[in-house]
Design a protein around this motif. Sequence first.
Motif, PDB file in Angstrom:
ATOM      1  N   LEU A  98       0.831  -1.212   0.000  1.00 48.47           N
ATOM      2  CA  LEU A  98       0.000   0.000   0.000  1.00 48.47           C
ATOM      3  C   LEU A  98       0.863   1.259   0.000  1.00 48.47           C
ATOM      4  O   LEU A  98       0.523   2.256  -0.651  1.00 48.47           O
ATOM      5  N   VAL A  99       1.987   1.212   0.744  1.00 46.45           N
ATOM      6  CA  VAL A  99       2.897   2.370   0.762  1.00 46.45           C
ATOM      7  C   VAL A  99       3.486   2.606  -0.624  1.00 46.45           C
ATOM      8  O   VAL A  99       3.542   3.743  -1.116  1.00 46.45           O
ATOM      9  N   ILE A 100       3.933   1.522  -1.288  1.00 42.19           N
ATOM     10  CA  ILE A 100       4.499   1.655  -2.635  1.00 42.19           C
ATOM     11  C   ILE A 100       3.452   2.192  -3.606  1.00 42.19           C
ATOM     12  O   ILE A 100       3.732   3.091  -4.409  1.00 42.19           O
ATOM     13  N   TYR A 101       2.230   1.656  -3.516  1.00 45.43           N
ATOM     14  CA  TYR A 101       1.169   2.124  -4.408  1.00 45.43           C
ATOM     15  C   TYR A 101       0.831   3.587  -4.136  1.00 45.43           C
ATOM     16  O   TYR A 101       0.577   4.366  -5.072  1.00 45.43           O
ATOM     17  N   SER A 102       0.860   3.985  -2.859  1.00 44.39           N
ATOM     18  CA  SER A 102       0.583   5.384  -2.514  1.00 44.39           C
ATOM     19  C   SER A 102       1.671   6.308  -3.050  1.00 44.39           C
ATOM     20  O   SER A 102       1.374   7.414  -3.521  1.00 44.39           O
ATOM     21  N   LEU A 103       2.936   5.855  -2.959  1.00 42.82           N
ATOM     22  CA  LEU A 103       4.032   6.655  -3.509  1.00 42.82           C
ATOM     23  C   LEU A 103       3.872   6.837  -5.014  1.00 42.82           C
ATOM     24  O   LEU A 103       4.109   7.934  -5.551  1.00 42.82           O
ATOM     25  N   TYR A 104       3.469   5.759  -5.697  1.00 44.20           N
ATOM     26  CA  TYR A 104       3.289   5.846  -7.149  1.00 44.20           C
ATOM     27  C   TYR A 104       2.075   6.700  -7.500  1.00 44.20           C
ATOM     28  O   TYR A 104       2.148   7.565  -8.383  1.00 44.20           O
ATOM     29  N   ASN A 153      26.657   1.951   0.225  1.00 41.92           N
ATOM     30  CA  ASN A 153      26.788   0.636  -0.374  1.00 41.92           C
ATOM     31  C   ASN A 153      26.346   0.703  -1.833  1.00 41.92           C
ATOM     32  O   ASN A 153      25.260   1.199  -2.152  1.00 41.92           O
ATOM     33  N   THR A 154      27.185   0.211  -2.739  1.00 44.91           N
ATOM     34  CA  THR A 154      26.884   0.277  -4.167  1.00 44.91           C
ATOM     35  C   THR A 154      25.590  -0.457  -4.506  1.00 44.91           C
ATOM     36  O   THR A 154      24.779   0.020  -5.308  1.00 44.91           O
ATOM     37  N   VAL A 155      25.379  -1.607  -3.881  1.00 41.05           N
ATOM     38  CA  VAL A 155      24.153  -2.366  -4.133  1.00 41.05           C
ATOM     39  C   VAL A 155      22.933  -1.567  -3.695  1.00 41.05           C
ATOM     40  O   VAL A 155      21.922  -1.493  -4.409  1.00 41.05           O
ATOM     41  N   ALA A 156      23.026  -0.931  -2.520  1.00 44.19           N
ATOM     42  CA  ALA A 156      21.907  -0.118  -2.033  1.00 44.19           C
ATOM     43  C   ALA A 156      21.647   1.068  -2.951  1.00 44.19           C
ATOM     44  O   ALA A 156      20.486   1.454  -3.176  1.00 44.19           O
ATOM     45  N   VAL A 157      22.714   1.654  -3.505  1.00 46.34           N
ATOM     46  CA  VAL A 157      22.553   2.780  -4.423  1.00 46.34           C
ATOM     47  C   VAL A 157      21.790   2.359  -5.668  1.00 46.34           C
ATOM     48  O   VAL A 157      20.832   3.023  -6.098  1.00 46.34           O
ATOM     49  N   PHE A 158      22.171   1.236  -6.266  1.00 41.62           N
ATOM     50  CA  PHE A 158      21.507   0.782  -7.478  1.00 41.62           C
ATOM     51  C   PHE A 158      20.058   0.366  -7.199  1.00 41.62           C
ATOM     52  O   PHE A 158      19.165   0.603  -8.022  1.00 41.62           O
ATOM     53  N   ILE A 159      19.821  -0.248  -6.057  1.00 39.46           N
ATOM     54  CA  ILE A 159      18.445  -0.609  -5.702  1.00 39.46           C
ATOM     55  C   ILE A 159      17.601   0.646  -5.521  1.00 39.46           C
ATOM     56  O   ILE A 159      16.453   0.719  -5.986  1.00 39.46           O
ATOM     57  N   SER A 182      13.284   5.443  -9.656  1.00 46.29           N
ATOM     58  CA  SER A 182      13.015   5.705 -11.068  1.00 46.29           C
ATOM     59  C   SER A 182      11.765   4.966 -11.525  1.00 46.29           C
ATOM     60  O   SER A 182      11.032   5.449 -12.389  1.00 46.29           O
ATOM     61  N   TRP A 183      11.515   3.795 -10.961  1.00 45.33           N
ATOM     62  CA  TRP A 183      10.285   3.059 -11.271  1.00 45.33           C
ATOM     63  C   TRP A 183       9.058   3.774 -10.713  1.00 45.33           C
ATOM     64  O   TRP A 183       8.018   3.839 -11.361  1.00 45.33           O
ATOM     65  N   ILE A 184       9.193   4.359  -9.520  1.00 45.31           N
ATOM     66  CA  ILE A 184       8.051   5.010  -8.875  1.00 45.31           C
ATOM     67  C   ILE A 184       7.797   6.398  -9.460  1.00 45.31           C
ATOM     68  O   ILE A 184       6.658   6.747  -9.802  1.00 45.31           O
ATOM     69  N   TRP A 185       8.867   7.219  -9.587  1.00 43.69           N
ATOM     70  CA  TRP A 185       8.720   8.628  -9.962  1.00 43.69           C
ATOM     71  C   TRP A 185       9.424   9.013 -11.249  1.00 43.69           C
ATOM     72  O   TRP A 185       9.518  10.203 -11.560  1.00 43.69           O
ATOM     73  N   GLY A 186       9.956   8.065 -12.004  1.00 42.91           N
ATOM     74  CA  GLY A 186      10.586   8.381 -13.276  1.00 42.91           C
ATOM     75  C   GLY A 186      11.966   8.988 -13.098  1.00 42.91           C
ATOM     76  O   GLY A 186      12.685   8.717 -12.127  1.00 42.91           O
ATOM     77  N   PHE A 187      12.342   9.859 -14.046  1.00 45.40           N
ATOM     78  CA  PHE A 187      13.691  10.428 -14.054  1.00 45.40           C
ATOM     79  C   PHE A 187      13.938  11.281 -12.816  1.00 45.40           C
ATOM     80  O   PHE A 187      15.032  11.235 -12.231  1.00 45.40           O
ATOM     81  N   ILE A 188      12.949  12.070 -12.395  1.00 49.33           N
ATOM     82  CA  ILE A 188      13.145  12.909 -11.204  1.00 49.33           C
ATOM     83  C   ILE A 188      13.335  12.037  -9.975  1.00 49.33           C
ATOM     84  O   ILE A 188      14.102  12.372  -9.062  1.00 49.33           O
ATOM     85  N   GLY A 189      12.692  10.875  -9.945  1.00 49.26           N
ATOM     86  CA  GLY A 189      12.906   9.943  -8.853  1.00 49.26           C
ATOM     87  C   GLY A 189      14.308   9.384  -8.848  1.00 49.26           C
ATOM     88  O   GLY A 189      14.908   9.188  -7.784  1.00 49.26           O
TER      89      GLY A 189
END
Length: 351
Positions: free
Chosen positions: A12-18, A293-299, A305-312
Amino acid sequence: MQKYVGAILFLLVIYSLYLGREFLTPIVLAFLLSLTLSPIVRFFGRRSVPPALSATLLILGTSAFIAMLVYVTSGPISNLVADAPTISQKLQDRLHTVQLTVQKALKATAQIDSATEAVSDANVQKVVVAQPGILSRAAGNALSIGTTLAITFMLSLFLLASGTMFYEKIIQSVPRLSDKKKVLRVAYSVEREISRYLFTITVINGCLGLVIGIGLWLLGIPNALVWGVAAAVLNFLPYVGALLTIVLVAVISLVTFDSVAFALIAPAFVLTCNIIEGQFLTPLMLGRRLELNTVAVFISISFWSWIWGFIGALLAVPILVVIKVVCDHFDPLQAFGNFLSAQQVTSKQED
């Protein structure tokens, strides 16, 4: 049952963010902008300048600077968009292997289309959905970006001009005096570290863009100002932004110069600047504590970017830094903050 409730709340949080991205984006931008400019407001505050006055001047100056950059770069960007087919053709001429591969793919696609047309019923009507034109899409995007920037600047102004109001509210909400001191100390520490990081990284990226722009101009790359601004903005995306800048400069350099060896100088220069910035300048000015952490950065980049696009994508790392600093100051969250860190922290119990 509780784990299912937690999973449902997470979704629900992810959907609300999107769903609320148009509402939340300017709020997050305003929060980060106010933290970036807060060291300057505090600097003038120690010299008896009211926060409202310094905040107003800073927001007006920042908005004027961004408007000037948009005005100066809008013409070259429009020319680049208009010349995109020519640039693509020139690039294909330079890369013969890629050209042959693309031609074979296009030929196969044309054969499939012709075969499909041959077996189609002549009496069947084709429905074509008209897409909005380029001008209408550009106008809609410009209006949306303008509205977002206006809300961002106005909210940033109020946040900066409010001074210590939020800290006073925090103190009033905590009953015990010892808790008031602890909460206030943590709040000031979190705000100071985040604002220092955002302000420093913004200055570093601006200097990087300036150096790259001047260097590309001296090398004879057209629209060097555009690539300098792009380098500064994209550098908020670790690794990905630098790689994208190098690729774009390499494409323009290849279609600009006849000699391939000379054309490689420009992307090599951009690569060198990014290596110096990432490996020496940023660690020197920020220290190792806020390395992520590089992995955390890429995640984080992939998620936002999936939630908010380029600005995200641009906000992904600043948001991650905010989360890490907050986690470092609260004992139950320190394990997660340690995961986000690039450092290998030695347990105190082992000492």
